[in-house]
Design an enzyme around this catalytic site. Structure first.
Site, PDB file in Angstrom:
ATOM      1  N   TYR A   1      19.626 -18.125 -12.673  1.00  0.00           N
ATOM      2  CA  TYR A   1      18.714 -19.103 -12.420  1.00  0.00           C
ATOM      3  C   TYR A   1      18.076 -19.034 -11.171  1.00  0.00           C
ATOM      4  O   TYR A   1      16.683 -18.915 -10.668  1.00  0.00           O
ATOM      5  CB  TYR A   1      18.978 -20.498 -12.824  1.00  0.00           C
ATOM      6  CG  TYR A   1      18.230 -21.711 -12.569  1.00  0.00           C
ATOM      7  CD1 TYR A   1      16.928 -21.817 -13.053  1.00  0.00           C
ATOM      8  CD2 TYR A   1      18.406 -22.476 -11.179  1.00  0.00           C
ATOM      9  CE1 TYR A   1      15.980 -22.848 -12.669  1.00  0.00           C
ATOM     10  CE2 TYR A   1      17.623 -23.323 -10.958  1.00  0.00           C
ATOM     11  CZ  TYR A   1      16.185 -23.513 -11.571  1.00  0.00           C
ATOM     12  OH  TYR A   1      15.366 -24.617 -11.159  1.00  0.00           O
TER      13      TYR A   1
ATOM     14  N   SER B   1      13.235 -23.921  -5.996  1.00  0.00           N
ATOM     15  CA  SER B   1      14.509 -24.798  -6.362  1.00  0.00           C
ATOM     16  C   SER B   1      15.485 -24.371  -5.153  1.00  0.00           C
ATOM     17  O   SER B   1      15.338 -23.622  -4.515  1.00  0.00           O
ATOM     18  CB  SER B   1      15.117 -24.331  -7.445  1.00  0.00           C
ATOM     19  OG  SER B   1      16.694 -24.478  -7.549  1.00  0.00           O
TER      20      SER B   1
HETATM   21  N1  LIG Z   1      14.832 -31.176 -12.488  1.00  0.00           N
HETATM   22  C1  LIG Z   1      15.295 -30.722 -11.248  1.00  0.00           C
HETATM   23  O1  LIG Z   1      16.084 -31.288 -10.691  1.00  0.00           O
HETATM   24  C2  LIG Z   1      14.616 -29.158 -10.584  1.00  0.00           C
HETATM   25  C3  LIG Z   1      15.156 -28.847  -9.531  1.00  0.00           C
HETATM   26  C4  LIG Z   1      14.533 -27.584  -8.852  1.00  0.00           C
HETATM   27  C5  LIG Z   1      13.628 -27.005  -9.526  1.00  0.00           C
HETATM   28  N2  LIG Z   1      13.254 -27.651 -10.568  1.00  0.00           N
HETATM   29  C6  LIG Z   1      12.143 -26.748 -11.343  1.00  0.00           C
HETATM   30  O2  LIG Z   1      11.013 -27.752 -11.670  1.00  0.00           O
HETATM   31  C7  LIG Z   1      10.327 -27.084 -13.016  1.00  0.00           C
HETATM   32  C8  LIG Z   1      10.203 -28.393 -13.953  1.00  0.00           C
HETATM   33  O3  LIG Z   1      11.890 -28.628 -14.362  1.00  0.00           O
HETATM   34  P1  LIG Z   1      12.133 -30.113 -15.134  1.00  0.00           P
HETATM   35  O4  LIG Z   1      13.284 -30.427 -14.745  1.00  0.00           O
HETATM   36  O5  LIG Z   1      10.837 -30.707 -15.211  1.00  0.00           O
HETATM   37  O6  LIG Z   1      12.348 -29.037 -16.529  1.00  0.00           O
HETATM   38  P2  LIG Z   1      12.020 -29.361 -18.293  1.00  0.00           P
HETATM   39  O7  LIG Z   1      13.035 -28.528 -18.894  1.00  0.00           O
HETATM   40  O8  LIG Z   1      12.031 -30.703 -18.452  1.00  0.00           O
HETATM   41  O9  LIG Z   1      10.411 -28.892 -18.175  1.00  0.00           O
HETATM   42  C9  LIG Z   1      10.202 -27.699 -18.188  1.00  0.00           C
HETATM   43  C10 LIG Z   1       8.973 -27.414 -19.263  1.00  0.00           C
HETATM   44  O10 LIG Z   1       8.730 -26.170 -19.613  1.00  0.00           O
HETATM   45  C11 LIG Z   1       8.689 -25.957 -20.758  1.00  0.00           C
HETATM   46  N3  LIG Z   1       8.858 -24.301 -21.141  1.00  0.00           N
HETATM   47  C12 LIG Z   1      10.024 -23.742 -21.091  1.00  0.00           C
HETATM   48  N4  LIG Z   1       9.778 -22.291 -21.317  1.00  0.00           N
HETATM   49  C13 LIG Z   1       8.653 -22.134 -21.565  1.00  0.00           C
HETATM   50  C14 LIG Z   1       7.760 -21.232 -22.070  1.00  0.00           C
HETATM   51  N5  LIG Z   1       8.171 -19.992 -22.209  1.00  0.00           N
HETATM   52  N6  LIG Z   1       6.359 -21.380 -22.241  1.00  0.00           N
HETATM   53  C15 LIG Z   1       5.903 -22.490 -22.096  1.00  0.00           C
HETATM   54  N7  LIG Z   1       6.546 -23.673 -21.763  1.00  0.00           N
HETATM   55  C16 LIG Z   1       7.739 -23.498 -21.496  1.00  0.00           C
HETATM   56  C17 LIG Z   1       9.800 -26.575 -21.802  1.00  0.00           C
HETATM   57  O11 LIG Z   1       9.371 -26.985 -22.856  1.00  0.00           O
HETATM   58  C18 LIG Z   1       9.741 -27.899 -20.772  1.00  0.00           C
HETATM   59  O12 LIG Z   1       8.920 -28.832 -21.520  1.00  0.00           O
HETATM   60  C19 LIG Z   1      11.061 -25.773 -13.487  1.00  0.00           C
HETATM   61  O13 LIG Z   1      10.552 -24.893 -13.011  1.00  0.00           O
HETATM   62  C20 LIG Z   1      12.607 -26.072 -12.960  1.00  0.00           C
HETATM   63  O14 LIG Z   1      13.188 -24.870 -12.588  1.00  0.00           O
HETATM   64  C21 LIG Z   1      13.723 -28.881 -11.248  1.00  0.00           C
END
Ligand SMILES: NC(=O)c1ccc[n+]([C@@H]2O[C@H](COP(=O)([O-])OP(=O)(O)OC[C@H]3O[C@@H](n4cnc5c(N)ncnc54)[C@H](O)[C@@H]3O)[C@@H](O)[C@H]2O)c1
Length: 346
Positions: A179, A154
């Protein structure tokens, strides 16, 4: 055809890459625990859409429990090319069972507790999932000799970096939220598994991703909903904080290019910024949504929140040069596409 394991495959970014990989005729296994960080029904919808089953509205019947809905989802969606594993990456035994029964060429670990502000409230949960859960997956890659790995990092690792745009070579020792600290740790831990066990790895620093299926806790989604419902939107600071917003299709292109890079190269450990490389202030972001909706926002001005950084801005020179990454969606177009999706979904 390659075989992919996508953790967090029901989430925003995970389910979008799943859809793309299935269209490219690869096999995908997803692991997700459908947690309640936001409405799990949205994640069910994500899977239905990704697997081209979106006509099945019956899932939203209130008579079914969450477990019943997900069991049904699995029955409908599982196929030769898609398998849903409803499980938690913190559960070591369950993870081993899943890894032992599937052949896997590459893991994309997108499962995480996402979101900066909630991490101040439950920091140890963030540590459990984003570090312990992630290490479970890495341990199993070691055990089952899976040598290709993409980790969702991130832009938050840059903290309040003064130098802009942010470069991968900048020092990232000054996280300002739990985070961000877990994501920085994830990069360091990933390097250990690369060095000791030869796992080729790409760490992708995503910069505020938006577009169809965006998480409802993220500002663009939340503000669109609140403006349409004529509710006050929380407006932190004076509107000058800014973000490098990255449209989901550009992120997916960056992930696919990273995957190809990993398959074509050996002895890889690389960190890449995946940003849109242009910065939009909070004020301009709200204006763009207002213009597209043709409706004014009611602002509820509040002080800037602890843990929030002032600015994010990606230098994407490295990803351009090595991966051929080239984001093409301008912010106004991206907002229009998001709002189109939002209106069709709600
Ligand atoms: N969306 C953004 O802008 C952004 C920016 C930087 C980094 N990220 C990273 O990208 C990744 C995806 O982000 P996103 O926006 O799609 O988030 P999201 O919350 O939509 O997706 C994460 C998924 O992981 C699942 N999850 C969480 N804990 C879990 C566990 N213990 N076991 C199994 N599944 C689990 C959740 O149910 C969810 O479906 C994450 O690692 C997030 O930190 C996202």
């Amino acid at each position: 055809m390659k075989k992919f394991l996508i953790t967090g495959g029901a989430g925003f970014i995970g389910s979008t890459i799943v859809e793309k990989l299935l269209k490219l005729r690869h096999k995908v296994i997803i692991i997700d625990n459908f947690n309640n960080f936001y409405d799990y029904n949205k994640k069910i919808q994500n899977i239905l859409e990704s697997t081209n089953n979106c006509k099945n509205k019956e899932f939203f019947s209130n008579f079914l429990s969450k477990d019943e809905k997900i069991t049904k989802l699995k029955k409908i969606c599982d196929s030769d090319n898609f398998i849903l594993e409803y499980s938690d990456i913190r559960n070591t035994e369950e993870m081993d069972r899943i890894f032992s029964k599937h052949e896997i060429d590459l893991v994309f670990n997108a499962a995480a507790m996402a979101g900066v502000r909630p991490s101040l409230i439950e920091p140890t949960l963030y540590e459990e999932v984003n570090i312990r859960g992630y290490m479970n997956i890495l341990e199993l890659c070691k055990k089952y000799e899976i040598k290709k790995f993409v980790q969702a990092s991130s832009s938050s690792v840059y903290g309040n970096n003064k130098e802009v745009p942010f470069k991968e070579t900048d020092i990232v020792d000054f996280a300002i939220s739990p985070y961000a600290a877990t994501k920085k740790s994830g990069e360091v831990i990933g390097h250990v598994y690369h060095k000791l066990y030869g796992i080729d790895m790409v760490q992708l620093r995503f910069f505020t991703v938006y577009g169809p299926k965006q998480r409802p806790d993220l500002a663009i989604h939340k503000f669109t909903k609140m403006i349409l419902e004529e509710k006050e939107i929380p407006f932190y600071g004076d509107g000058t904080t800014s973000r490098d917003y990255t449209y989901i299709d550009d992120i997916i292109d960056g992930i696919l290019k990273s995957i190809n890079y990993l398959f074509k190269n050996e002895k890889v450990y690389e960190i890449f910024n995946l940003g849109g490389s242009h910065v939009v202030s909070l004020k301009k972001m709200v204006e763009a949504i207002e213009t597209t909706l043709g409706k004014k926002a009611i602002l509820n001005k509040q002080p800037i929140q602890p843990g929030d950084v002032e600015k994010t801005y990606a230098d994407i020179t490295k990803a351009k040069k090595i991966l051929g990454y080239n984001p093409t969606t301008n912010f106004e177009d991206g907002i229009r596409k998001f709002i189109e999706w939002y209106k069709n979904t709600i």
